[in-house]
Design an enzyme around this catalytic site. Structure first.
Site, PDB file in Angstrom:
ATOM      1  N   ASP A 133      -1.964  -1.472   7.925  1.00 20.21           N
ATOM      2  CA  ASP A 133      -1.089  -2.628   7.582  1.00 20.21           C
ATOM      3  C   ASP A 133      -1.923  -3.769   8.363  1.00 20.21           C
ATOM      4  O   ASP A 133      -2.494  -3.398   9.445  1.00 20.21           O
ATOM      5  CB  ASP A 133       0.279  -2.319   7.930  1.00 20.21           C
ATOM      6  CG  ASP A 133       1.063  -3.358   7.208  1.00 20.21           C
ATOM      7  OD1 ASP A 133       1.886  -2.824   6.109  1.00 20.21           O
ATOM      8  OD2 ASP A 133       1.190  -4.360   7.547  1.00 20.21           O
ATOM      9  N   ASP A 137      -6.762  -5.569   7.147  1.00 19.56           N
ATOM     10  CA  ASP A 137      -6.375  -6.734   6.115  1.00 19.56           C
ATOM     11  C   ASP A 137      -7.185  -5.973   4.841  1.00 19.56           C
ATOM     12  O   ASP A 137      -8.328  -6.041   4.541  1.00 19.56           O
ATOM     13  CB  ASP A 137      -6.982  -7.936   6.481  1.00 19.56           C
ATOM     14  CG  ASP A 137      -6.667  -9.028   5.420  1.00 19.56           C
ATOM     15  OD1 ASP A 137      -6.355  -8.627   4.291  1.00 19.56           O
ATOM     16  OD2 ASP A 137      -6.837 -10.264   5.636  1.00 19.56           O
ATOM     17  N   VAL A 138      -6.270  -5.639   3.731  1.00 19.43           N
ATOM     18  CA  VAL A 138      -7.018  -5.048   2.594  1.00 19.43           C
ATOM     19  C   VAL A 138      -7.873  -5.901   1.977  1.00 19.43           C
ATOM     20  O   VAL A 138      -9.159  -5.656   1.139  1.00 19.43           O
ATOM     21  CB  VAL A 138      -5.934  -4.520   1.727  1.00 19.43           C
ATOM     22  CG1 VAL A 138      -5.346  -3.399   2.288  1.00 19.43           C
ATOM     23  CG2 VAL A 138      -5.109  -5.434   0.927  1.00 19.43           C
ATOM     24  N   TYR A 185       0.493 -14.100  -8.222  1.00 19.21           N
ATOM     25  CA  TYR A 185       1.141 -12.684  -8.328  1.00 19.21           C
ATOM     26  C   TYR A 185       1.228 -12.145  -9.563  1.00 19.21           C
ATOM     27  O   TYR A 185       0.662 -10.916  -9.585  1.00 19.21           O
ATOM     28  CB  TYR A 185       2.409 -12.620  -7.549  1.00 19.21           C
ATOM     29  CG  TYR A 185       3.366 -11.281  -7.536  1.00 19.21           C
ATOM     30  CD1 TYR A 185       2.916 -10.442  -6.303  1.00 19.21           C
ATOM     31  CD2 TYR A 185       4.065 -10.918  -8.080  1.00 19.21           C
ATOM     32  CE1 TYR A 185       3.302  -9.384  -5.974  1.00 19.21           C
ATOM     33  CE2 TYR A 185       4.850  -9.622  -8.221  1.00 19.21           C
ATOM     34  CZ  TYR A 185       4.246  -8.785  -6.924  1.00 19.21           C
ATOM     35  OH  TYR A 185       4.876  -7.666  -6.681  1.00 19.21           O
ATOM     36  N   LYS A 202      -1.342  -8.971 -10.415  1.00 17.41           N
ATOM     37  CA  LYS A 202      -0.763  -7.685 -10.847  1.00 17.41           C
ATOM     38  C   LYS A 202      -1.069  -7.099 -12.382  1.00 17.41           C
ATOM     39  O   LYS A 202      -1.333  -6.019 -12.516  1.00 17.41           O
ATOM     40  CB  LYS A 202       0.858  -7.592 -10.850  1.00 17.41           C
ATOM     41  CG  LYS A 202       1.091  -7.752  -9.041  1.00 17.41           C
ATOM     42  CD  LYS A 202       0.818  -6.343  -8.489  1.00 17.41           C
ATOM     43  CE  LYS A 202       1.293  -6.327  -6.946  1.00 17.41           C
ATOM     44  NZ  LYS A 202       0.779  -5.325  -6.283  1.00 17.41           N
ATOM     45  N   THR A 209      13.100  -4.406  -0.726  1.00 18.79           N
ATOM     46  CA  THR A 209      12.074  -4.423   0.425  1.00 18.79           C
ATOM     47  C   THR A 209      11.822  -5.717   0.714  1.00 18.79           C
ATOM     48  O   THR A 209      12.347  -6.679   0.179  1.00 18.79           O
ATOM     49  CB  THR A 209      10.646  -4.097  -0.206  1.00 18.79           C
ATOM     50  OG1 THR A 209      10.160  -4.983  -0.878  1.00 18.79           O
ATOM     51  CG2 THR A 209      10.810  -2.758  -0.865  1.00 18.79           C
TER      52      THR A 209
HETATM   53  N1  LIG Z   1       9.899  -5.138  -3.955  1.00 18.87           N
HETATM   54  C1  LIG Z   1       9.570  -4.961  -5.060  1.00 18.87           C
HETATM   55  O1  LIG Z   1      10.576  -5.576  -5.930  1.00 18.87           O
HETATM   56  C2  LIG Z   1       8.218  -4.928  -5.932  1.00 18.87           C
HETATM   57  C3  LIG Z   1       8.167  -4.951  -7.195  1.00 18.87           C
HETATM   58  C4  LIG Z   1       6.945  -4.747  -7.734  1.00 18.87           C
HETATM   59  C5  LIG Z   1       5.821  -4.103  -7.141  1.00 18.87           C
HETATM   60  N2  LIG Z   1       5.967  -4.305  -5.789  1.00 18.87           N
HETATM   61  C6  LIG Z   1       4.929  -4.109  -4.856  1.00 18.87           C
HETATM   62  O2  LIG Z   1       4.968  -3.053  -3.975  1.00 18.87           O
HETATM   63  C7  LIG Z   1       4.000  -3.181  -3.119  1.00 18.87           C
HETATM   64  C8  LIG Z   1       4.731  -3.054  -1.724  1.00 18.87           C
HETATM   65  O3  LIG Z   1       5.569  -4.225  -1.626  1.00 18.87           O
HETATM   66  P1  LIG Z   1       6.975  -4.104  -0.850  1.00 18.87           P
HETATM   67  O4  LIG Z   1       8.051  -4.546  -1.803  1.00 18.87           O
HETATM   68  O5  LIG Z   1       7.227  -2.613  -0.338  1.00 18.87           O
HETATM   69  O6  LIG Z   1       6.969  -5.150   0.150  1.00 18.87           O
HETATM   70  P2  LIG Z   1       6.703  -5.278   1.754  1.00 18.87           P
HETATM   71  O7  LIG Z   1       6.780  -6.875   2.091  1.00 18.87           O
HETATM   72  O8  LIG Z   1       7.943  -4.715   2.199  1.00 18.87           O
HETATM   73  O9  LIG Z   1       5.468  -4.533   2.100  1.00 18.87           O
HETATM   74  C9  LIG Z   1       4.119  -4.903   1.779  1.00 18.87           C
HETATM   75  C10 LIG Z   1       3.422  -4.701   3.359  1.00 18.87           C
HETATM   76  O10 LIG Z   1       2.098  -4.823   2.860  1.00 18.87           O
HETATM   77  C11 LIG Z   1       1.772  -5.465   3.864  1.00 18.87           C
HETATM   78  N3  LIG Z   1       0.421  -6.251   3.618  1.00 18.87           N
HETATM   79  C12 LIG Z   1       0.679  -7.445   3.091  1.00 18.87           C
HETATM   80  N4  LIG Z   1      -0.601  -8.083   3.069  1.00 18.87           N
HETATM   81  C13 LIG Z   1      -1.563  -7.109   3.592  1.00 18.87           C
HETATM   82  C14 LIG Z   1      -2.830  -7.242   3.634  1.00 18.87           C
HETATM   83  N5  LIG Z   1      -3.714  -8.326   3.353  1.00 18.87           N
HETATM   84  N6  LIG Z   1      -3.400  -6.201   4.079  1.00 18.87           N
HETATM   85  C15 LIG Z   1      -3.030  -5.250   4.536  1.00 18.87           C
HETATM   86  N7  LIG Z   1      -1.560  -5.131   4.751  1.00 18.87           N
HETATM   87  C16 LIG Z   1      -0.770  -6.027   3.864  1.00 18.87           C
HETATM   88  C17 LIG Z   1       2.621  -6.071   4.728  1.00 18.87           C
HETATM   89  O11 LIG Z   1       2.451  -6.343   6.035  1.00 18.87           O
HETATM   90  C18 LIG Z   1       3.747  -5.111   4.494  1.00 18.87           C
HETATM   91  O12 LIG Z   1       4.113  -4.032   5.415  1.00 18.87           O
HETATM   92  C19 LIG Z   1       3.264  -4.516  -3.165  1.00 18.87           C
HETATM   93  O13 LIG Z   1       1.977  -4.386  -3.897  1.00 18.87           O
HETATM   94  C20 LIG Z   1       4.387  -5.318  -4.393  1.00 18.87           C
HETATM   95  O14 LIG Z   1       3.504  -6.401  -4.938  1.00 18.87           O
HETATM   96  C21 LIG Z   1       7.164  -4.811  -5.313  1.00 18.87           C
END
Ligand SMILES: NC(=O)c1ccc[n+]([C@@H]2O[C@H](COP(=O)([O-])OP(=O)(O)OC[C@H]3O[C@@H](n4cnc5c(N)ncnc54)[C@H](O)[C@@H]3O)[C@@H](O)[C@H]2O)c1
Length: 255
Positions: free
Chosen positions: A37, A58-59, A153, A157, A190
């Site tokens: 992370d 950082d991905v 976004y 996706k 989240t």
């Molecule tokens: N929560 C939702 O409603 C939802 C819905 C659809 C898809 N998603 C997807 O699920 C995945 C996880 O998101 P989440 O909801 O758990 O959000 P979150 O914000 O709780 O977690 C995301 C994590 O990714 C990390 N991150 C962000 N940018 C980064 C980078 N450049 N390098 C490394 N780490 C990085 C953040 O520090 C965080 O810990 C994401 O890809 C998001 O798009 C979430």
């Protein structure tokens, strides 16, 4: 429960939300897990709690990906599972988005996922016993029903869905038992939704209402689907998309 014993997994964005739930779930199902992370304190604490390794990543940094994968392989002797989970939202419509915001969200959500697939496949082909593995990319229902309020976004996706299919079919045609599938979460409780809510007050309640279940997902519910795809339970599933959206995309908009 899927049996992941003996498998080695790499999970990005592990510090919170779906990533944290995935680290917990894969570890509970028997995998050895390496989490990464941007944020060291939270990511490390979570990983230590379940006996997982952790590294800051950082991905979007393409040059770092081979090194991160090498660290996982050095720790576990192999790499069986990659979960490209890290992601960000922008809250910017086409009327508002600036070049820096666009470039960043594409770099994290799309390029980071591509670079992860590329680095993981390079390691998975050399797994002891032959080329085998499972890559799970996390898209979003916004890939099918985009947000007018977040063009970067939604576009990133949407591209992840197609990326996964290209990766899946290339691996299959190469004769590798390396699968690549997409999990498509709906609105999940989240941090990313908290960030989106800050830009769009009322969003959480609105998206919860799009599901006929009329609630948000618990991140553990998404992690369960990820664990299934990571396991050997579904060897003919590749290029597939698994909706974890409480039926949100399965109902006529008029109901
Ligand atoms: N929560 C939702 O409603 C939802 C819905 C659809 C898809 N998603 C997807 O699920 C995945 C996880 O998101 P989440 O909801 O758990 O959000 P979150 O914000 O709780 O977690 C995301 C994590 O990714 C990390 N991150 C962000 N940018 C980064 C980078 N450049 N390098 C490394 N780490 C990085 C953040 O520090 C965080 O810990 C994401 O890809 C998001 O798009 C979430």
């Amino acid at each position: 429960m899927p049996d992941l014993s003996g498998k080695a997994a790499l999970v990005t964005g592990c510090a919170s939300g779906i990533g944290a739930a995935t680290v917990r779930r894969l570890a509970a199902d028997g995998a050895r897990v390496f989490g990464t992370d941007l944020y060291e304190a939270r990511g490390k604490a979570l990983c230590e709690e379940v006996g997982a390794r952790f590294a800051v990543q950082d991905v979007s940094d393409r040059a770092l990906w081979p090194e991160i994968v090498a660290q996982a392989v050095e720790a576990f002797g192999r790499l069986d599972i990659l979960v490209n989970n890290a992601g960000m939202v922008t809250g910017k419509s086409i009327g508002e988005v600036d070049d820096g915001t666009w470039d960043r969200v594409l770099a994290v959500n799309l390029t980071g996922t591509m670079a992860g697939c590329r680095a993981a496949i390079a390691a998975m082909v050399d797994n002891p016993g032959g080329a085998k593995g499972s890559i799970i990319n996390i898209a979003s229902t916004t890939a099918m029903a985009p947000l007018p309020t977040d063009v970067g976004y939604s576009a990133s996706k949407g591209a992840v869905r197609v990326l996964s299919k290209s990766v899946a079919t290339w691996c299959a045609k190469a004769g590798y038992a390396i699968r690549c599938n997409t999990v498509i979460p709906g609105a999940t409780e989240t941090g990313i939704l908290d960030a989106a809510e800050a830009d769009m007050p009322g969003l959480k309640a609105a998206v919860a209402a799009t599901s006929p279940m009329n609630r948000l997902a618990d991140p553990a519910e998404t992690a369960a689907a990820i664990s299934f795809l990571a396991s050997d339970e579904c060897p003919f599933m590749t290029g597939a998309e698994m909706l974890v959206d409480g039926g949100a995309l399965s109902i006529h908009p008029g109901f």
